[in-house]
Design an enzyme around this catalytic site. Sequence first.
Site, PDB file in Angstrom:
ATOM      1  N   MET A 111      -4.411   5.166  -5.416  1.00  0.00           N
ATOM      2  CA  MET A 111      -3.538   4.352  -4.599  1.00  0.00           C
ATOM      3  C   MET A 111      -2.089   4.808  -4.821  1.00  0.00           C
ATOM      4  O   MET A 111      -1.689   5.120  -5.935  1.00  0.00           O
ATOM      5  CB  MET A 111      -3.662   2.879  -4.971  1.00  0.00           C
ATOM      6  CG  MET A 111      -5.095   2.349  -4.910  1.00  0.00           C
ATOM      7  SD  MET A 111      -6.103   2.752  -6.364  1.00  0.00           S
ATOM      8  CE  MET A 111      -5.523   1.511  -7.505  1.00  0.00           C
TER       9      MET A 111
ATOM     10  N   CYS B 125       0.867  -1.176   0.000  1.00  0.00           N
ATOM     11  CA  CYS B 125       0.000   0.000   0.000  1.00  0.00           C
ATOM     12  C   CYS B 125       0.901   1.223   0.000  1.00  0.00           C
ATOM     13  O   CYS B 125       1.576   1.503   1.005  1.00  0.00           O
ATOM     14  CB  CYS B 125      -0.924   0.021   1.220  1.00  0.00           C
ATOM     15  SG  CYS B 125      -1.906   1.554   1.316  1.00  0.00           S
TER      16      CYS B 125
END
Length: 398
Positions: free
Chosen positions: A320, A104
């Site tokens: 993201m 992430c």
Amino acid sequence: MSFTAQIRIPAIYMRGGTSKGVFFSLRDLPVSAQAPGPGRDRLLMRVIGSPDPYGKQIDGLGNASSSTSKAVILSRSSRADHDVDYLFGQVSIDQALVDWSGNCGNLSAAVGPCAIHMGLIDPERIPQQGSVMVRIWQANIGKTIIAHVPISNSLVQETGDFSLDGVTFPAAEIPLEFLDPAAESEGDGNGGAMFPTGHVVDELEVPGMGTFKTTLINAGIPTIFINAQDIGYTGTELQEAINSDAQALARLETIRAWGAVKMGLIGDITEAAQRQHTPKIAFVAPPRDYVTSSGKTVQATDIDLLVRALSMGKLHHAMMGTAAVAIGTAAAIPGTLVHQAAGGSERQSVRFGHPSGTLRVGAQAQQINEQWQVTKALMSRSARILMEGWVRVPGNSF
């Protein structure tokens, strides 16, 4: 009748970039969850509140979106040239699944500050004023991330005037360097190369839907780029336009599944359901004016291209961080769909429009022996501790 008591585990709840997650120190986890396996997965799912057939995660710390259904485990690094090992788990909202297949990028911004707060960084390295460089080993993908964490009065500086589209309030800027973000081996169909097929543009055949031009890249996170116009979009869409359309989501998931097969990440499209976190799928378009989810107008002249990306089967509200690395990398390499959408000129950075606003990301690319290599990708995020203490879960839940 007797009932199992709850146990409590030290944890920190943090925002990193446009994501939130529950952070644990490996040493604080129950023994059965200190090693990978079903016990660890069950614990993290119970903490987050999954699987939840209602899709709300009411009985956990998740907030019913892919951006907030996340868990992180940190430890002092076992590598002499790194400070902290960072393991990321993407927790499915409605399925009993923790996907460990990728990083992430947004929560990467929180790792350095959290490691300092947990005492994982030697105190003598922390200046009274300035910043400290934290070398992070991203254990999911085996890559190095360098975070430059601002320090004020020997403490992590969390407040500041750095604004990030998709985050309501300003905070302190944390510059990030993703070193050697692309896969290293050449295309062999195993999903391990920057361009797994060996091409910057591929013809992706999707049975029942047709053939699409795609750029399949493994940089930051495996990502499938497709032209927005080829799937009936303009690149200016907001979440509601995509996420309220079940047929659209199903079509995009089908493309993602076939792209994953072509990238060598899975052997059959049926495996895609168990690999929700990777690859990502994103659609790109040349710049044009649009209105963001907050009502702000983004002018075409202020961006280089438009990008919309999906995470865990839904259109992301912003972008993201790992997908931003893929965007920056692809924009730096001639011929990719991202490079074409950005106008086709040589560049080391790109500003793209996403549903919440804009983001700039840079990448240093060079061609060696006719093969493209990217030494680093650069972007800034912010992070803040939202809550710290203990998270409680039923003792029989893992």
